[in-house]
Design an enzyme around this catalytic site. Sequence first.
Site, PDB file in Angstrom:
ATOM      1  N   ARG A 168     -42.763  17.170 -49.461  1.00 41.07           N
ATOM      2  CA  ARG A 168     -43.639  16.204 -50.121  1.00 41.07           C
ATOM      3  C   ARG A 168     -43.706  14.908 -49.313  1.00 41.07           C
ATOM      4  O   ARG A 168     -43.717  13.812 -49.862  1.00 41.07           O
ATOM      5  CB  ARG A 168     -43.157  15.912 -51.554  1.00 41.07           C
ATOM      6  CG  ARG A 168     -43.066  17.141 -52.433  1.00 41.07           C
ATOM      7  CD  ARG A 168     -44.434  17.807 -52.640  1.00 41.07           C
ATOM      8  NE  ARG A 168     -44.268  19.019 -53.427  1.00 41.07           N
ATOM      9  CZ  ARG A 168     -44.059  20.230 -52.922  1.00 41.07           C
ATOM     10  NH1 ARG A 168     -44.023  20.389 -51.607  1.00 41.07           N
ATOM     11  NH2 ARG A 168     -43.917  21.276 -53.695  1.00 41.07           N
ATOM     12  N   SER A 242     -46.388  17.371 -61.457  1.00 37.66           N
ATOM     13  CA  SER A 242     -44.939  17.194 -61.337  1.00 37.66           C
ATOM     14  C   SER A 242     -44.636  15.741 -60.982  1.00 37.66           C
ATOM     15  O   SER A 242     -45.097  15.249 -59.953  1.00 37.66           O
ATOM     16  CB  SER A 242     -44.383  18.126 -60.259  1.00 37.66           C
ATOM     17  OG  SER A 242     -44.606  19.475 -60.606  1.00 37.66           O
ATOM     18  N   GLU A 338     -42.638  11.678 -57.407  1.00 35.08           N
ATOM     19  CA  GLU A 338     -43.654  12.153 -56.465  1.00 35.08           C
ATOM     20  C   GLU A 338     -44.826  11.186 -56.350  1.00 35.08           C
ATOM     21  O   GLU A 338     -45.289  10.900 -55.249  1.00 35.08           O
ATOM     22  CB  GLU A 338     -44.164  13.541 -56.870  1.00 35.08           C
ATOM     23  CG  GLU A 338     -43.254  14.687 -56.466  1.00 35.08           C
ATOM     24  CD  GLU A 338     -43.981  16.024 -56.488  1.00 35.08           C
ATOM     25  OE1 GLU A 338     -45.208  16.041 -56.295  1.00 35.08           O
ATOM     26  OE2 GLU A 338     -43.313  17.043 -56.712  1.00 35.08           O
TER      27      GLU A 338
END
Length: 342
Positions: A168, A242, A338
């Site tokens: 990520r 998420s 995130e």
Amino acid sequence: MHFDLPIEHDVSLQRFNTFGLPARARHYLRVVDAAQLERLHGHAPLAGVPRFVLGGGSNVLLAHDVEALVLHMAIPGRAVVGENGESVLVRAGAGESWHDFVDFTLAQGLGGLENLSLIPGTVGAAPIQNIGAYGLEIKDVFHSLTVHDLDSGERRTLSGPACRFGYRDSLFKHPEGARLVVLDVTFALPRAWQPNLRYAELANALREAGISEPTPRQVSEAVIAIRRRKLPDPAEIGNAGSFFKNPVVSQEQCAQLLAQFPQLVHHLQPDGTAKLAAGWLIDQCGWKGRSMGAAGVYPKQALVLVNHGGASGDEVIALAQAIQADVLARFGVRLEPEPVFV
């Protein structure tokens, strides 16, 4: 105002972020082609005004108004553009819907992106986050991308190594890449396609459907069904997917946690580390389905924070911080968000 730059002022961003948070942009430009960015370079009326690049708004938490010129990337276009050895090259503009682009590749008879079906956001944002799901990440099928440098006004092409992909993560999330605006992305999709069924949940779904040799489309449909069953639709309830990364810990720390929590959901990584399921950690702390004000944790998936209606960015942040504190206190593991906080 420059006559060929349709810059707007004091614009609501509520419909441009999937959390549905009520932030406003001081200035706003919907970017539909790279030439607009070139004309913007050296644009006197906005000289010195910070720039903020916005894609689909699915990985951003707008806690406050954006005191900048928001560059809302809406560059269209998708096409099969050539071949590269055993791969077919497919390109899309930064403003294309990610899921629509995946569907486009499947319609061309090309597999390779099906595990990433139904992920919200745009094509241009996908490599920035190095999005991933069900055993696949952008870096696995990436060829190159084109960027515009906001400082120099130049355009250039970057390969995979230059993008410095991580979990990520990418060059674009660090200071040295923060001034680079993604214009388009090219993917290398394999001619000799094989299904990626490393995730048991996906393999089991296909097996239960009686599909032993799935096509790319069938894998995509299975992924879509799983995601719809577990995750809320941003069009119905505000969320950014998420919210926390799955934390990566050493093998030693994982072993210590397993000794105390035998049901710990974890996945050993090739480099010897272990990736823990953040959703499981949050669930064990009793957060699934709970709320703080108008912000809450989705009842079907503890990894997703939601806006029940009227939530502020500060409420979402307060909820996230409370979850982080509980997970750290119980497991000694730090959760990292995130979404980008603005």
